[in-house]
Design a protein around this motif. Structure first.
Motif, PDB file in Angstrom:
ATOM      1  N   LEU A 105       0.828  -1.210   0.000  1.00 10.67           N
ATOM      2  CA  LEU A 105       0.000   0.000   0.000  1.00 10.67           C
ATOM      3  C   LEU A 105       0.865   1.264   0.000  1.00 10.67           C
ATOM      4  O   LEU A 105       0.590   2.211  -0.742  1.00 10.67           O
ATOM      5  N   ILE A 106       1.915   1.272   0.805  1.00 14.55           N
ATOM      6  CA  ILE A 106       2.815   2.426   0.843  1.00 14.55           C
ATOM      7  C   ILE A 106       3.459   2.627  -0.525  1.00 14.55           C
ATOM      8  O   ILE A 106       3.591   3.761  -0.997  1.00 14.55           O
ATOM      9  N   GLY A 107       3.835   1.542  -1.185  1.00 16.59           N
ATOM     10  CA  GLY A 107       4.417   1.634  -2.525  1.00 16.59           C
ATOM     11  C   GLY A 107       3.439   2.210  -3.535  1.00 16.59           C
ATOM     12  O   GLY A 107       3.801   3.053  -4.364  1.00 16.59           O
ATOM     13  N   VAL A 108       2.179   1.792  -3.472  1.00 14.68           N
ATOM     14  CA  VAL A 108       1.158   2.318  -4.387  1.00 14.68           C
ATOM     15  C   VAL A 108       0.961   3.815  -4.131  1.00 14.68           C
ATOM     16  O   VAL A 108       0.906   4.617  -5.073  1.00 14.68           O
ATOM     17  N   ILE A 109       0.869   4.203  -2.870  1.00 20.55           N
ATOM     18  CA  ILE A 109       0.708   5.621  -2.533  1.00 20.55           C
ATOM     19  C   ILE A 109       1.923   6.414  -3.000  1.00 20.55           C
ATOM     20  O   ILE A 109       1.798   7.501  -3.565  1.00 20.55           O
TER      21      ILE A 109
ATOM     22  N   ASP B  23       3.941   5.708  -5.448  1.00 26.25           N
ATOM     23  CA  ASP B  23       3.917   5.817  -6.906  1.00 26.25           C
ATOM     24  C   ASP B  23       2.979   6.936  -7.359  1.00 26.25           C
ATOM     25  O   ASP B  23       3.280   7.673  -8.292  1.00 26.25           O
ATOM     26  N   ARG B  24       1.846   7.071  -6.695  1.00 28.58           N
ATOM     27  CA  ARG B  24       0.860   8.084  -7.092  1.00 28.58           C
ATOM     28  C   ARG B  24       1.213   9.481  -6.592  1.00 28.58           C
ATOM     29  O   ARG B  24       0.860  10.473  -7.221  1.00 28.58           O
ATOM     30  N   PHE B  25       1.845   9.544  -5.431  1.00 26.66           N
ATOM     31  CA  PHE B  25       2.177  10.835  -4.815  1.00 26.66           C
ATOM     32  C   PHE B  25       3.676  10.852  -4.509  1.00 26.66           C
ATOM     33  O   PHE B  25       4.092  10.719  -3.354  1.00 26.66           O
ATOM     34  N   ALA B  26       4.463  11.032  -5.541  1.00 30.24           N
ATOM     35  CA  ALA B  26       5.923  10.918  -5.436  1.00 30.24           C
ATOM     36  C   ALA B  26       6.550  11.948  -4.499  1.00 30.24           C
ATOM     37  O   ALA B  26       7.667  11.758  -4.033  1.00 30.24           O
ATOM     38  N   LYS B  27       5.842  13.027  -4.198  1.00 29.60           N
ATOM     39  CA  LYS B  27       6.419  14.070  -3.345  1.00 29.60           C
ATOM     40  C   LYS B  27       6.314  13.753  -1.849  1.00 29.60           C
ATOM     41  O   LYS B  27       6.895  14.456  -1.035  1.00 29.60           O
TER      42      LYS B  27
END
Length: 128
Positions: free
Chosen positions: A57-61, A63-67
């Motif tokens: 889940l942290i990886g998906v987040i 990826d979507r919110f790189a900042k």
């Protein structure tokens, strides 16, 4: 999601589960040689669940919110948990386990991302 994207993600998802199972089996072995106390078996199992399951889940987040600075968040959580332990802050063992395990998860995800970006997609440097 196209079939190509799904199939290219499959090895990573499978490795995630393999890695989790390996950790559980290793902790089972360690608790078997230490003794038969229930807490000695449950503590690492709960820690593993909290440290490894959220990585997907942290990886998906991430990826979507790189900042979002997951590496810094992870380090902050680890320091918070270890600092609370060092200064006898009245937190339960469960609260400390959650804080430290989630910090671990954030650092692992960030480390994997940085390694893959800086090593031309090769995972070998992460094993070092």
């Amino acid at each position: 999601m196209s079939k190509t994207n799904t199939s290219s993600a499959l090895p990573g998802v499978l490795y995630f589960y393999v890695h989790f199972v390996v950790e559980v089996l290793c902790f089972y072995f360690l608790t078997a040689i230490v003794g038969d106390s229930l807490i000695l078996w449950l503590a690492p199992f709960i820690y593993d669940i909290l440290a490894f399951v959220p990585q997907l889940l942290i990886g998906v987040i991430s990826d979507r919110f790189a900042k979002i600075p997951f590496g810094l968040i992870g380090i902050a959580l680890l320091l918070l948990g270890l600092g609370a332990m060092s200064f006898n802050v009245p937190l339960s063992v469960i609260a400390l386990t959650v804080i430290i395990a989630l910090g671990n998860a954030c650092v692992h995800v960030n480390g994997a991302e940085v390694t893959l970006r800086s090593s031309k997609g090769k995972i070998f440097p992460a094993a070092l």
